[in-house]
Scaffold this motif. Structure first.
Motif, PDB file in Angstrom:
ATOM      1  N   GLY A 190       0.774  -1.282   0.071  1.00  0.00           N
ATOM      2  CA  GLY A 190      -0.037   0.027  -0.155  1.00  0.00           C
ATOM      3  C   GLY A 190       0.736   1.436   0.012  1.00  0.00           C
ATOM      4  N   SER A 191       0.292   2.376   0.064  1.00  0.00           N
ATOM      5  CA  SER A 191       0.912   3.724   0.020  1.00  0.00           C
ATOM      6  C   SER A 191       0.327   4.727   1.049  1.00  0.00           C
ATOM      7  CB  SER A 191       1.020   4.041  -1.268  1.00  0.00           C
ATOM      8  OG  SER A 191      -0.405   4.472  -1.889  1.00  0.00           O
ATOM      9  N   GLU A 192       0.828   5.743   1.071  1.00  0.00           N
ATOM     10  CA  GLU A 192       0.327   6.940   1.651  1.00  0.00           C
ATOM     11  C   GLU A 192      -1.018   7.280   1.482  1.00  0.00           C
ATOM     12  OE1 GLU A 192       1.815   8.582   4.847  1.00  0.00           O
ATOM     13  OE2 GLU A 192       2.829   6.764   4.393  1.00  0.00           O
ATOM     14  N   PRO A 193      -1.875   8.044   1.937  1.00  0.00           N
ATOM     15  CA  PRO A 193      -3.473   8.341   1.607  1.00  0.00           C
ATOM     16  C   PRO A 193      -3.423   8.981   0.243  1.00  0.00           C
ATOM     17  CG  PRO A 193      -2.904   9.355   3.583  1.00  0.00           C
ATOM     18  CD  PRO A 193      -1.775   8.418   3.391  1.00  0.00           C
ATOM     19  N   GLU A 194      -2.280  10.064   0.046  1.00  0.00           N
ATOM     20  CA  GLU A 194      -2.556  10.855  -1.104  1.00  0.00           C
ATOM     21  C   GLU A 194      -2.254  10.124  -2.220  1.00  0.00           C
ATOM     22  OE1 GLU A 194      -1.464  13.055   2.899  1.00  0.00           O
ATOM     23  OE2 GLU A 194      -0.536  11.155   1.711  1.00  0.00           O
ATOM     24  N   VAL A 195      -1.847   8.978  -2.357  1.00  0.00           N
ATOM     25  CA  VAL A 195      -1.477   8.231  -3.583  1.00  0.00           C
ATOM     26  C   VAL A 195      -2.543   7.101  -3.705  1.00  0.00           C
ATOM     27  CG1 VAL A 195       0.331   6.779  -4.532  1.00  0.00           C
ATOM     28  CG2 VAL A 195       1.033   8.422  -3.096  1.00  0.00           C
ATOM     29  N   GLN A 196      -2.970   7.194  -5.005  1.00  0.00           N
ATOM     30  CA  GLN A 196      -4.115   6.300  -5.466  1.00  0.00           C
ATOM     31  C   GLN A 196      -3.849   5.070  -5.668  1.00  0.00           C
ATOM     32  OE1 GLN A 196      -6.413   7.520  -8.987  1.00  0.00           O
ATOM     33  NE2 GLN A 196      -8.379   6.766  -7.860  1.00  0.00           N
ATOM     34  N   VAL A 197      -2.562   5.058  -6.662  1.00  0.00           N
ATOM     35  CA  VAL A 197      -2.185   3.594  -7.069  1.00  0.00           C
ATOM     36  C   VAL A 197      -0.529   3.612  -6.477  1.00  0.00           C
ATOM     37  CG1 VAL A 197      -1.853   2.035  -9.197  1.00  0.00           C
ATOM     38  CG2 VAL A 197      -3.717   3.524  -9.040  1.00  0.00           C
ATOM     39  N   PRO A 198      -0.215   2.438  -5.787  1.00  0.00           N
ATOM     40  CA  PRO A 198       1.017   2.347  -5.200  1.00  0.00           C
ATOM     41  C   PRO A 198       1.882   1.987  -6.268  1.00  0.00           C
ATOM     42  CG  PRO A 198      -0.334   1.339  -3.816  1.00  0.00           C
ATOM     43  CD  PRO A 198      -1.440   1.777  -4.866  1.00  0.00           C
ATOM     44  N   ASN A 199       3.247   2.386  -6.488  1.00  0.00           N
ATOM     45  CA  ASN A 199       4.055   1.994  -7.434  1.00  0.00           C
ATOM     46  C   ASN A 199       5.170   1.659  -6.999  1.00  0.00           C
ATOM     47  OD1 ASN A 199       5.108   4.582  -7.515  1.00  0.00           O
ATOM     48  ND2 ASN A 199       3.634   5.178  -8.769  1.00  0.00           N
ATOM     49  N   ILE A 200       6.266   1.766  -7.863  1.00  0.00           N
ATOM     50  CA  ILE A 200       7.628   1.300  -7.310  1.00  0.00           C
ATOM     51  C   ILE A 200       8.201   2.497  -6.466  1.00  0.00           C
ATOM     52  CG2 ILE A 200      10.039   1.130  -7.998  1.00  0.00           C
ATOM     53  CD1 ILE A 200       8.472  -1.291  -8.680  1.00  0.00           C
ATOM     54  N   ALA A 201       7.996   3.723  -6.979  1.00  0.00           N
ATOM     55  CA  ALA A 201       8.501   4.569  -6.209  1.00  0.00           C
ATOM     56  C   ALA A 201       7.735   5.205  -4.859  1.00  0.00           C
ATOM     57  CB  ALA A 201       8.680   6.223  -7.356  1.00  0.00           C
ATOM     58  N   SER A 202       6.322   5.141  -4.877  1.00  0.00           N
ATOM     59  CA  SER A 202       5.529   5.415  -3.974  1.00  0.00           C
ATOM     60  C   SER A 202       4.957   4.459  -3.285  1.00  0.00           C
ATOM     61  CB  SER A 202       4.479   6.678  -4.692  1.00  0.00           C
ATOM     62  OG  SER A 202       5.188   7.549  -5.321  1.00  0.00           O
ATOM     63  N   ASN A 203       5.251   3.799  -1.984  1.00  0.00           N
ATOM     64  CA  ASN A 203       4.581   2.759  -1.247  1.00  0.00           C
ATOM     65  C   ASN A 203       5.169   3.160   0.164  1.00  0.00           C
ATOM     66  OD1 ASN A 203       6.999   0.756  -1.231  1.00  0.00           O
ATOM     67  ND2 ASN A 203       6.722   1.164  -3.652  1.00  0.00           N
ATOM     68  N   HIS A 204       4.838   1.950   0.947  1.00  0.00           N
ATOM     69  CA  HIS A 204       4.967   2.183   2.341  1.00  0.00           C
ATOM     70  C   HIS A 204       6.524   1.851   2.346  1.00  0.00           C
ATOM     71  CE1 HIS A 204       1.488   3.307   3.998  1.00  0.00           C
ATOM     72  NE2 HIS A 204       0.581   2.461   3.658  1.00  0.00           N
ATOM     73  N   LEU A 205       7.033   0.954   1.621  1.00  0.00           N
ATOM     74  CA  LEU A 205       8.528   0.613   1.938  1.00  0.00           C
ATOM     75  C   LEU A 205       9.414   1.813   1.425  1.00  0.00           C
ATOM     76  CD1 LEU A 205      10.789  -1.388   2.023  1.00  0.00           C
ATOM     77  CD2 LEU A 205      10.451  -2.284  -0.272  1.00  0.00           C
ATOM     78  N   THR A 206       9.096   2.548   0.372  1.00  0.00           N
ATOM     79  CA  THR A 206       9.939   3.486  -0.029  1.00  0.00           C
ATOM     80  C   THR A 206       9.879   4.847   0.953  1.00  0.00           C
ATOM     81  OG1 THR A 206       8.091   4.463  -1.678  1.00  0.00           O
ATOM     82  CG2 THR A 206       9.907   2.963  -2.608  1.00  0.00           C
ATOM     83  N   THR A 207       8.544   4.865   1.529  1.00  0.00           N
ATOM     84  CA  THR A 207       8.179   6.079   2.487  1.00  0.00           C
ATOM     85  C   THR A 207       9.109   5.497   3.583  1.00  0.00           C
ATOM     86  OG1 THR A 207       6.152   6.228   1.609  1.00  0.00           O
ATOM     87  CG2 THR A 207       6.554   7.035   3.953  1.00  0.00           C
ATOM     88  N   GLY A 208       9.405   4.337   4.131  1.00  0.00           N
ATOM     89  CA  GLY A 208       9.991   4.050   5.091  1.00  0.00           C
ATOM     90  C   GLY A 208      11.422   4.131   5.062  1.00  0.00           C
ATOM     91  N   LEU A 209      11.934   3.780   3.731  1.00  0.00           N
ATOM     92  CA  LEU A 209      13.376   3.819   3.617  1.00  0.00           C
ATOM     93  C   LEU A 209      13.849   5.250   3.360  1.00  0.00           C
ATOM     94  CD1 LEU A 209      13.785   1.263   0.680  1.00  0.00           C
ATOM     95  CD2 LEU A 209      14.856   1.333   2.786  1.00  0.00           C
TER      96      LEU A 209
END
Length: 700
Positions: A190-209
């Motif tokens: 998944g991703s932050e609430p502002e992102v509609q479709v998680p992708n390689i650059a926008s998801n919880h893993l990249t946010t955490g990193l």
């Protein structure tokens, strides 16, 4: 090493907390809830009388069953509880990649059993690959559920112990290695609430990193990781560029963005990164072109539209800013996977002896019931996700041009209620060709009446939504001698009451068909020659104007009453929570000196982590490092008091202080404070962590 105390939530029925967790597994959407630690205790004096107790925890090494069993053993053999003994313990840790709940069960006497539970409640074998996924999820949850220092996250879930998941470079290598192996599975989280479709650059893993890299300042490690991943997928370039910019390697970042966009011209993450960089350098003309291309590349993403609106605000093109804001796709906010537990029989919240500090202790006579009803009904305080960002942009425009000017611009770009009815009566609206607001915003062609330089067109006094406020409160007028919410050099608000905004016409109204006969305008209604050039305002944006009006109304009353009290040399009294709410209100409206004033007044009544965090931001902006450290000592002690030894925001602040002042000087300032030594040692631990990561300035 000082560790937080252990809270105990006592169950009505043994294992009811575990049953609730099992029932919630199918509904988990993203990273999952914090880890659950459940113990069954047996009273020493009462024979076979047993009870179930539990608490939540984040930041524990979940790379193997042995590490989780070790944590359970530290609780089982704790010397604090001498009235009972633990006969079994269970550690539950959610694996968001495979949608499994990893379990480690410790029985006394007996042994350790590890397994996992799927969404149907069936047992499965726990493999090494599953444990690696669980370890990475545990680190990400530690950052996702960490408190920012203001206490909001701590107050949401009772009894959560928060540990730092990465306390050494060895643990960092383990974390980054797992992140590299599982990186391309990131969109599954998944991703932050502002992102509609998680992708390689926008998801919880990249946010955490990114959060980890910015918190610890380990930019070199981040660059090395993303360099390796970029060879496998060029979309990672946007993440690499962001880290390079933070590491002050801007030339390399610009070259990287240029080369990557040449190969991926429609990657909105790259375009957004480029637009952000141009904004930071004051080149809004360049940022505008990047933001427009970003919207074209991802028209269904909120972030691209919000970036374009930001640029228009910077360029002072208020009409286009409102049109762009109106085009933003808004998403329903989905909160984190907070645990849903049954009502406990009893809750024990022990205080860590080392964190005891009189000035941060919660008073027994809490004044929450002393808050005025009008302050409790400020809906903007509850905004999150896309609505929070949209409201922030709207308040930024208001702070720059004033409320009256905002209403003028609004009436010039959106169809107002009276003119819609007038046009509908004449039938001309049926033949109108109304350009799409999104297209106008992208083309950058303003409406014929530019930026509110002429008088506003028709308004009506029709019924309006009160958003839960009663009409008497919403229509309350209060005369202000000045314009407390307009900057001196911007358009000011006329003396007198704040004008309540009239509703625009929304697409829903147009689609609904004809109005009732009672809605017909009077025969003398003016004709609107610019009607065909206007847009339909979305309902959610129309609602934001009403919420903003209420914020401004309450703010104006507060500032007027304050000024009157000062002129009469009388006391202006508010409860601590009321001061806290007023501080948040002023901050939402971008009146930061007034916000700090309210926060300081709150702290004079009682300690509030939210108020102290607000004052801390002011100290940071003014470079008052001594005062920053004084605030930090108290915030860190309060965090430990509520079982949190880890706050990324506070750790980042300490790291920045060390970069500017040096570790030795920071230690000296902390040590010179006339507070109990155990309290000071809690802050020293944050300094030691920066030294362990060899942050800039930690050598001297």
């Amino acid at each position: 090493m000082v560790v937080p105390a252990v809270p105990e939530i006592i169950e009505e029925e043994i294992e009811s907390a575990v049953d609730s967790r099992n029932e919630s597994l199918p509904s988990l959407r993203e990273l999952g809830p914090p880890d659950l630690v459940h113990l069954v205790k047996q009273s020493i004096k009462s024979g076979n009388k047993q009870s179930g107790v539990y608490h939540h925890v984040t930041g524990i090494d979940a790379s193997s069953s042995a590490s989780l069993a070790a944590y359970v053993n530290t609780i089982i053999y704790s010397p604090n509880d001498k009235s009972s003994k633990v006969i079994s313990g269970l550690y539950c840790c959610y694996n968001a990649f495979s949608r499994l709940d990893m379990r480690v069960e410790v029985k006394i006497p007996g042994g350790v059993e590890s397994y996992c539970i799927d969404e149907r409640g069936d047992k499965r074998v726990a493999s090494d690959a599953l444990w690696m996924e669980t370890f990475l999820c545990g680190v990400l949850r530690a950052y996702a559920y960490a408190d920012d220092g203001g206490g909001e996250s701590i107050k949401k879930i009772i009894g959560v112990r928060r540990f730092d998941p990465i306390t050494s470079t060895e643990m960092e290598h383990k974390f980054l290695d797992a992140a590299e192996r599982l990186f391309f599975k990131g969109p599954q989280l998944g991703s932050e609430p502002e992102v509609q479709v998680p992708n390689i650059a926008s998801n919880h893993l990249t946010t955490g990193l990114i959060s980890y890299i910015h918190t610890t300042g380990r930019y070199t490690s981040g660059i090395n990781l993303f360099e390796k991943l970029r060879t496998r997928d060029l979309e990672v370039s946007s993440l690499l560029a962001r880290v390079m910019i933070s590491a002050d390697e801007e030339v390399q970042a610009v070259k990287l963005l240029h080369d990557a966009i040449a190969k991926l011209p429609m990657d909105y993450s790259l375009l957004d990164c480029q637009a952000t960089f141009c904004q930071s350098k004051g080149r809004l003309d360049w940022a505008l072109e990047c933001a427009k291309r970003g919207v074209t590349a991802a028209p269904s993403e909120f972030g691209t539209w919000a970036r374009l609106a930001e640029v228009y605000v910077g360029l002072e093109q208020w009409d286009l800013a409102l049109l762009t804001l109106n085009s933003c796709p808004m998403f329903t906010y989905n909160d984190k996977d907070f645990p849903r537990m049954p009502e406990p029989a009893h809750v024990l919240l022990p205080v860590l002896r080392e964190s005891i500090l009189d000035e941060i202790d919660e008073p027994t006579n809490y004044d929450g019931d002393q808050v005025h009803q009008s302050l409790r009904k400020l809906h903007a305080a509850g905004y999150k996700g896309t609505f929070l960002k949209a409201y922030s942009l709207l308040t930024e425009i208001t702070a720059k041009i004033g409320w009256d000017q905002l209403l003028r611009v609004r009436s010039q770009v959106f169809v107002m209620e009276e003119e819609y009815r007038s046009e509908k009566q004449t039938g001309s609206s049926q033949n109108a060709t109304n350009p799409n607001a999104s297209t106008v915003a992208l083309r950058g062609t303003p409406s014929p009446i530019i930026n509110g330089n002429t008088k506003p067109e028709g308004h009506t006094n029709g019924d309006t939504e009160s958003h839960g406020d009663d009409e008497e409160t919403l229509h309350e007028k209060h005369t202000s001698p000045t314009s407390p919410f307009s900057p001196p050099d911007s358009a000011t608000i006329a003396d007198g009451p704040i004008e309540k905004p009239e509703h625009t016409i929304t697409p829903e109204v147009v689609k609904a068909g004809s109005d009732s006969p009672s809605d017909d305008p009077p025969a003398s209604a003016p004709k609107y020659t610019q009607f065909h050039n206007k847009r339909l305002c979305e309902r959610w944006l129309d609602n934001l104007f009403m919420v903003l009006y209420e914020d401004l109304r309450i703010y104006t009353i507060w500032r007027t009453d304050m000024a009157r009290a000062q002129s009469e040399s009388s006391d202006y009294r508010k409860s601590a929570e009321e001061w806290e709410i007023l501080g948040e209100l002023a901050e939402r409206l971008h009146h930061f000196p007034e916000a700090v004033e309210a926060y300081q007044a709150c702290l004079r009544v009682r300690f509030s982590p939210k108020a102290m965090k607000g004052v801390l931001r002011m100290y940071e902006e003014k470079g008052k490092n001594g005062e920053v450290l004084q605030a930090m000592i108290r915030l860190i002690a309060w965090q430990y008091r509520w079982y949190s030894e880890f706050s990324p925001a506070l750790l980042r602040t300490v790291r920045k202080l060390i970069e500017s002042e040096g570790a030795v000087k920071v230690r000296s300032i902390v040590q010179a404070t006339s507070l109990p030594q155990p309290v000071l040692d809690l802050t020293h631990r944050y300094v030691e962590l920066c030294v362990a990561f060899r942050s800039s300035g930690s050598e001297g």
